[in-house]
Enzyme design. Structure first.
Site, PDB file in Angstrom:
ATOM      1  N   GLY A 190      10.516   5.213 -21.239  1.00  0.00           N
ATOM      2  CA  GLY A 190      10.731   6.499 -20.420  1.00  0.00           C
ATOM      3  C   GLY A 190      12.447   6.217 -20.172  1.00  0.00           C
ATOM      4  N   GLY A 192      14.207   8.209 -18.346  1.00  0.00           N
ATOM      5  CA  GLY A 192      14.385   8.899 -17.349  1.00  0.00           C
ATOM      6  C   GLY A 192      15.386   7.929 -16.157  1.00  0.00           C
ATOM      7  CB  ILE A 194      13.005   4.102 -12.957  1.00  0.00           C
ATOM      8  CG1 ILE A 194      12.577   4.710 -11.695  1.00  0.00           C
ATOM      9  CG2 ILE A 194      12.741   2.751 -13.009  1.00  0.00           C
ATOM     10  CD1 ILE A 194      11.251   4.748 -11.150  1.00  0.00           C
ATOM     11  CD  GLU A 213      12.406  10.262 -22.964  1.00  0.00           C
ATOM     12  OE1 GLU A 213      12.706   9.487 -22.041  1.00  0.00           O
ATOM     13  OE2 GLU A 213      11.545  11.279 -23.215  1.00  0.00           O
ATOM     14  CB  SER A 279      10.278   3.886 -15.920  1.00  0.00           C
ATOM     15  OG  SER A 279      11.110   3.620 -17.129  1.00  0.00           O
ATOM     16  CG  ASP A 322       7.870  11.041  -3.938  1.00  0.00           C
ATOM     17  OD1 ASP A 322       8.830  11.797  -3.803  1.00  0.00           O
ATOM     18  OD2 ASP A 322       8.400  10.136  -4.554  1.00  0.00           O
ATOM     19  CG  HIS A 454      47.889  12.628  -5.337  1.00  0.00           C
ATOM     20  ND1 HIS A 454      47.346  12.793  -6.386  1.00  0.00           N
ATOM     21  CD2 HIS A 454      49.080  11.856  -5.392  1.00  0.00           C
ATOM     22  CE1 HIS A 454      48.144  12.121  -7.357  1.00  0.00           C
ATOM     23  NE2 HIS A 454      49.041  11.645  -6.780  1.00  0.00           N
TER      24      HIS A 454
HETATM   25  P1  FAD Z   1       7.138   7.058   0.042  1.00  0.00           P
HETATM   26  O1  FAD Z   1       8.473   6.542   0.196  1.00  0.00           O
HETATM   27  O2  FAD Z   1       6.820   6.574  -1.202  1.00  0.00           O
HETATM   28  O3  FAD Z   1       6.365   6.395   1.424  1.00  0.00           O
HETATM   29  C1  FAD Z   1       5.136   6.750   1.624  1.00  0.00           C
HETATM   30  C2  FAD Z   1       4.524   5.553   2.476  1.00  0.00           C
HETATM   31  O4  FAD Z   1       3.239   6.214   2.928  1.00  0.00           O
HETATM   32  C3  FAD Z   1       4.628   4.160   2.086  1.00  0.00           C
HETATM   33  O5  FAD Z   1       5.130   3.529   2.970  1.00  0.00           O
HETATM   34  C4  FAD Z   1       3.132   3.980   1.919  1.00  0.00           C
HETATM   35  O6  FAD Z   1       2.671   2.624   2.119  1.00  0.00           O
HETATM   36  C5  FAD Z   1       2.576   5.053   2.858  1.00  0.00           C
HETATM   37  N1  FAD Z   1       1.140   5.170   3.111  1.00  0.00           N
HETATM   38  C6  FAD Z   1       0.505   5.891   1.847  1.00  0.00           C
HETATM   39  N2  FAD Z   1      -0.855   6.246   1.974  1.00  0.00           N
HETATM   40  C7  FAD Z   1      -1.021   5.712   3.317  1.00  0.00           C
HETATM   41  C8  FAD Z   1      -2.026   5.716   4.161  1.00  0.00           C
HETATM   42  N3  FAD Z   1      -3.222   6.351   3.889  1.00  0.00           N
HETATM   43  N4  FAD Z   1      -1.984   5.092   5.461  1.00  0.00           N
HETATM   44  C9  FAD Z   1      -0.802   4.563   5.789  1.00  0.00           C
HETATM   45  N5  FAD Z   1       0.363   4.543   4.892  1.00  0.00           N
HETATM   46  C10 FAD Z   1       0.252   5.125   3.885  1.00  0.00           C
HETATM   47  N6  FAD Z   1      15.188   8.683  -4.571  1.00  0.00           N
HETATM   48  C11 FAD Z   1      16.380   9.168  -4.222  1.00  0.00           C
HETATM   49  O7  FAD Z   1      16.467  10.244  -3.399  1.00  0.00           O
HETATM   50  N7  FAD Z   1      17.568   8.428  -4.602  1.00  0.00           N
HETATM   51  C12 FAD Z   1      17.432   7.034  -5.203  1.00  0.00           C
HETATM   52  O8  FAD Z   1      18.377   6.262  -5.595  1.00  0.00           O
HETATM   53  C13 FAD Z   1      16.004   6.788  -5.754  1.00  0.00           C
HETATM   54  N8  FAD Z   1      15.730   5.817  -6.034  1.00  0.00           N
HETATM   55  C14 FAD Z   1      14.562   5.217  -6.564  1.00  0.00           C
HETATM   56  C15 FAD Z   1      14.371   4.163  -7.264  1.00  0.00           C
HETATM   57  C16 FAD Z   1      13.022   3.798  -7.733  1.00  0.00           C
HETATM   58  C17 FAD Z   1      12.724   2.681  -8.636  1.00  0.00           C
HETATM   59  C18 FAD Z   1      12.009   4.353  -7.276  1.00  0.00           C
HETATM   60  C19 FAD Z   1      10.594   4.276  -7.835  1.00  0.00           C
HETATM   61  C20 FAD Z   1      12.301   5.559  -6.608  1.00  0.00           C
HETATM   62  C21 FAD Z   1      13.603   6.149  -6.282  1.00  0.00           C
HETATM   63  N9  FAD Z   1      13.740   7.332  -5.557  1.00  0.00           N
HETATM   64  C22 FAD Z   1      14.931   7.618  -5.363  1.00  0.00           C
HETATM   65  C23 FAD Z   1      12.631   8.110  -4.998  1.00  0.00           C
HETATM   66  C24 FAD Z   1      12.078   8.140  -3.664  1.00  0.00           C
HETATM   67  O9  FAD Z   1      11.828   6.477  -3.419  1.00  0.00           O
HETATM   68  C25 FAD Z   1      10.985   8.874  -3.377  1.00  0.00           C
HETATM   69  O10 FAD Z   1      11.395  10.301  -3.590  1.00  0.00           O
HETATM   70  C26 FAD Z   1      10.781   8.650  -1.762  1.00  0.00           C
HETATM   71  O11 FAD Z   1      10.484   7.645  -1.432  1.00  0.00           O
HETATM   72  C27 FAD Z   1       9.863   9.543  -1.442  1.00  0.00           C
HETATM   73  O12 FAD Z   1       9.545   9.435   0.011  1.00  0.00           O
HETATM   74  P2  FAD Z   1       8.087   9.686   0.735  1.00  0.00           P
HETATM   75  O13 FAD Z   1       8.159   9.624   2.192  1.00  0.00           O
HETATM   76  O14 FAD Z   1       7.650  11.343   0.252  1.00  0.00           O
HETATM   77  O15 FAD Z   1       7.056   8.746   0.048  1.00  0.00           O
HETATM   78  P1  NAI Z   2      11.404  10.187 -14.764  1.00  0.00           P
HETATM   79  O1  NAI Z   2      10.722  11.686 -14.698  1.00  0.00           O
HETATM   80  O2  NAI Z   2      12.996  10.243 -14.347  1.00  0.00           O
HETATM   81  O3  NAI Z   2      11.756  10.098 -16.300  1.00  0.00           O
HETATM   82  C1  NAI Z   2      10.366   9.865 -17.040  1.00  0.00           C
HETATM   83  C2  NAI Z   2      10.898   9.616 -18.618  1.00  0.00           C
HETATM   84  O4  NAI Z   2       9.851   8.902 -19.268  1.00  0.00           O
HETATM   85  C3  NAI Z   2      11.062  11.088 -19.046  1.00  0.00           C
HETATM   86  O5  NAI Z   2      12.198  11.219 -19.801  1.00  0.00           O
HETATM   87  C4  NAI Z   2       9.964  11.234 -20.123  1.00  0.00           C
HETATM   88  O6  NAI Z   2      10.281  12.031 -21.214  1.00  0.00           O
HETATM   89  C5  NAI Z   2       9.595   9.996 -20.608  1.00  0.00           C
HETATM   90  N1  NAI Z   2       8.147   9.636 -20.762  1.00  0.00           N
HETATM   91  C6  NAI Z   2       6.931  10.213 -20.276  1.00  0.00           C
HETATM   92  N2  NAI Z   2       5.877   9.481 -20.957  1.00  0.00           N
HETATM   93  C7  NAI Z   2       6.262   8.873 -22.065  1.00  0.00           C
HETATM   94  C8  NAI Z   2       5.543   8.207 -23.052  1.00  0.00           C
HETATM   95  N3  NAI Z   2       4.527   8.243 -23.238  1.00  0.00           N
HETATM   96  N4  NAI Z   2       6.392   7.632 -23.924  1.00  0.00           N
HETATM   97  C9  NAI Z   2       7.741   7.800 -23.865  1.00  0.00           C
HETATM   98  N5  NAI Z   2       8.528   8.329 -22.941  1.00  0.00           N
HETATM   99  C10 NAI Z   2       7.901   9.057 -22.110  1.00  0.00           C
HETATM  100  O7  NAI Z   2      10.676   9.273 -14.197  1.00  0.00           O
HETATM  101  P2  NAI Z   2      10.954   7.795 -13.483  1.00  0.00           P
HETATM  102  O8  NAI Z   2      12.221   7.352 -14.267  1.00  0.00           O
HETATM  103  O9  NAI Z   2       9.738   7.095 -13.880  1.00  0.00           O
HETATM  104  O10 NAI Z   2      11.238   8.034 -12.126  1.00  0.00           O
HETATM  105  C11 NAI Z   2      10.367   8.526 -11.231  1.00  0.00           C
HETATM  106  C12 NAI Z   2      10.805   9.545 -10.440  1.00  0.00           C
HETATM  107  O11 NAI Z   2      11.556   8.626  -9.330  1.00  0.00           O
HETATM  108  C13 NAI Z   2      12.185  10.250 -10.886  1.00  0.00           C
HETATM  109  O12 NAI Z   2      11.869  11.394 -11.432  1.00  0.00           O
HETATM  110  C14 NAI Z   2      12.929  10.569  -9.386  1.00  0.00           C
HETATM  111  O13 NAI Z   2      12.387  11.481  -8.837  1.00  0.00           O
HETATM  112  C15 NAI Z   2      12.626   9.216  -8.758  1.00  0.00           C
HETATM  113  N6  NAI Z   2      14.056   8.584  -8.996  1.00  0.00           N
HETATM  114  C16 NAI Z   2      15.051   8.812  -8.330  1.00  0.00           C
HETATM  115  C17 NAI Z   2      16.320   7.789  -8.359  1.00  0.00           C
HETATM  116  C18 NAI Z   2      17.462   8.598  -8.045  1.00  0.00           C
HETATM  117  O14 NAI Z   2      17.383   9.555  -7.416  1.00  0.00           O
HETATM  118  N7  NAI Z   2      18.661   8.021  -8.370  1.00  0.00           N
HETATM  119  C19 NAI Z   2      16.039   6.834  -9.341  1.00  0.00           C
HETATM  120  C20 NAI Z   2      14.861   6.413  -9.711  1.00  0.00           C
HETATM  121  C21 NAI Z   2      13.863   7.168  -9.490  1.00  0.00           C
END
Ligand code: FAD
Ligand code: NAI
Length: 475
Positions: A190, A192, A194, A213, A279, A322, A454
């Site tokens: 993937g 994307g 991550i 990908e 990812s 999410d 600037h």
């Molecule tokens: P979450 O952050 O997932 O929080 C949900 C919470 O609910 C968790 O603490 C969980 O433990 C809790 N929970 C779940 N079920 C229960 C339950 N039944 N009882 C009690 N607690 C519960 N987004 C960006 O905008 N910028 C970035 O740079 C970015 N980088 C990322 C990098 C990675 C590696 C990943 C995986 C994601 C990234 N994201 C980024 C996406 C971002 O993390 C999510 O969009 C965001 O965290 C969503 O927020 P949320 O509050 O919906 O859920």
């Molecule tokens: P993503 O949706 O960004 O990318 C997933 C990629 O995997 C896509 O390009 C897709 O075509 C590919 N893919 C799917 N199935 C596949 C398969 N079977 N084989 C090969 N390729 C495949 O998802 P990702 O990177 O896992 O991140 C999840 C989400 O977390 C993002 O969509 C974003 O919403 C959030 N995130 C945001 C960040 C930021 O804002 N900087 C940083 C990291 C995550």
């Protein structure tokens, strides 16, 4: 007697904890429940974003970028360092400290705003007397009630069918953020957000990185011109990205992981790696919520069904972040959290989905807001485009980072800005000006007429706006 609250928020990620704080600011008696545990078993509010997402990934991106600069770019400035080494354990430890500071910050904010925090899993029990009973299963078990409930339970990494995460060899974002030593060979599935961010971290630290990908196009959601420019930069860095592959069998053994795949030419390839990061997107999380028990409606992806106002099918139950439709971004979750708290208070909270920015924190950074050129074409919108390269920007030259460009797309007739796309240094910061401009329905001419400091990278934004009218001054 169970404790009664006006608002109970389940989940303390960016959607939930912000909803809780805003609701408390508005005068409600609020509880927030979160089950995330730190290494010592204590509470770690902040969700995916704070614990295994936005914050830790940016900490590692920063450390690895320093390493890359020390190794490859300091010499350009006349700085000699001798051999530069990376202590991975220290880098990961620093990241853990940054995460803990954020966890503690949220606990402090709960206290400050008088939000009652419960550490444990929250689940619906039943609706009773105009409120919902919510069970909290933590160190002890108790039932609290909320007149209004906000579900903000986030998402989990999606695994490949039949290939569960073991977080040792086959890693989700969680394992990817705590690899203990630089793998010699790292494979990712993937390319994307991550895949690119995590691939960049470990490539900078010396791993041979291959990203597989499935789609034939690179970053399909990004403006094509910008994606092409980014791909060129990643190729130059040695980040190997194979498009259009079909992943086959994945085997783990003593020596690591083997991924069998078919490449875009239809050839069978066998890839050995020390570790594999999968990812391929994320799935909404409603595990253990007892959604079915109270009839909370989910869609076919498992997301909670909500209307434009984040209302679910149950009266008084809302869902944000999410776990519902829309982009999986922390700032989108936060905006929805604020809007829901305000709607509960009878106000008119609003989220503008057209002006949610996206950022990919690679080097160069990629950031955008609004529609891409390919979307405008598909929508049949007549538009004008203007671009300005960082190569012609004085600050970028002084920084020693001239990769990329700023691109404006504006309505052909009205000049209203329809999209802004950036690949290059500090794109994550530069995009805010475009978001503000679009929120205020500015024209490209508006930006072109505003005085920009600037020398600054933001002058490239002004110049790209000028380019819409074919009158750049410095290119
Ligand atoms: P979450 O952050 O997932 O929080 C949900 C919470 O609910 C968790 O603490 C969980 O433990 C809790 N929970 C779940 N079920 C229960 C339950 N039944 N009882 C009690 N607690 C519960 N987004 C960006 O905008 N910028 C970035 O740079 C970015 N980088 C990322 C990098 C990675 C590696 C990943 C995986 C994601 C990234 N994201 C980024 C996406 C971002 O993390 C999510 O969009 C965001 O965290 C969503 O927020 P949320 O509050 O919906 O859920
Ligand atoms: P993503 O949706 O960004 O990318 C997933 C990629 O995997 C896509 O390009 C897709 O075509 C590919 N893919 C799917 N199935 C596949 C398969 N079977 N084989 C090969 N390729 C495949 O998802 P990702 O990177 O896992 O991140 C999840 C989400 O977390 C993002 O969509 C974003 O919403 C959030 N995130 C945001 C960040 C930021 O804002 N900087 C940083 C990291 C995550």
């Amino acid at each position: 007697m169970s404790q009664a609250f006006d608002v109970v928020v389940i989940g303390a990620g960016p959607g939930g904890y912000i909803a809780a704080i805003r609701a408390a600011q508005l005068g409600f008696k609020v509880a927030c429940i979160d089950e995330w545990k730190n290494a010592a078993g204590g509470p770690a509010p902040g969700g995916t974003c704070t614990n295994v997402g936005c914050i830790p990934s940016k900490a590692l991106l920063q450390s690895s970028e320093h390493f890359e600069h020390a190794n490859h770019h300091f010499a350009d400035h006349g700085i000699s360092t001798g051999k530069v080494t990376m202590d991975v354990a220290k880098m990961v430890g620093r990241k853990d400290t940054v995460v803990k500071q954020n966890n503690d910050g949220i606990l402090y904010l709960f206290k400050k705003n008088k939000v009652t925090f419960f550490h444990g899993r929250g689940s619906f029990v039943a609706a009773a007397d105009g409120a919902y009973q919510i069970k909290v299963a933590g160190a002890a078990e108790e039932v609290i009630t909320g007149k209004q409930v906000v579900v903000a339970t986030g998402s989990n990494a999606r695994a490949l069918p039949g290939v569960p995460f073991d977080e040792e060899l086959i890693l989700s974002n969680d394992g990817a953020l705590r690899i203990g030593a630089v793998p010699k060979k790292l494979a990712l599935i993937g390319s994307g957000v991550i895949g690119l961010e995590m691939g960049s971290v470990w490539r900078r630290l010396g791993a041979e990185v291959t990203i597989l990908e499935g789609l034939p196009t690179f970053l399909g959601a990004v403006d094509e011109q910008i994606a092409k420019e980014a791909k060129k930069a990643f190729d130059k860095q040695g980040l190997k990205i194979e498009l259009g592959v079909k992943v086959g069998e994945i085997k783990t053994g003593k020596k690591g992981v083997n991924v069998a795949y078919t490449n875009a030419k239809g050839e069978a390839v066998s890839l050995d790696a020390d570790k594999l990061i999968v990812s391929i997107g994320r799935v909404p999380n409603t595990i253990g919520l007892n959604a079915e028990g109270v009839g909370l409606q989910l869609d076919e992806r498992g997301a909670i069904v909500v209307d434009g106002d984040c209302k679910t099918n149950l009266p008084g139950v809302w869902a944000v972040g999410d776990v519902v439709r829309g982009p999986m971004l922390a700032h989108k979750a936060e905006e929805e959290g604020v809007a829901v708290a305000e709607r509960i208070a009878g106000q008119h909270g609003h989220v503008n989905f057209n002006t949610i920015p996206w950022v990919i924190y690679t080097s160069p950074e990629i950031a955008w807001v609004g529609r891409t050129e390919q979307q405008l074409k598909a929508d049949g919108v007549a538009y004008k485009a203007g671009t300005f390269p960082f190569l012609a920007n004085g600050r970028a030259r002084a920084l020693g980072d001239t990769t990329g460009m700023v691109k404006f797309l504006a309505d052909a007739k009205t000049d209203e800005i329809l999209g802004v796309h950036i690949v290059g240094p500090m794109a994550s910061e530069l995009i805010s000006e475009a978001v503000v401009a679009m929120e205020f329905k500015a024209s490209a001419e508006d930006i072109a007429r505003i005085c920009h400091a600037h020398p600054s990278l933001s002058e490239a934004t002004k110049e790209a706006a000028l380019a819409v009218d074919k009158r750049t001054l410095n290119f």
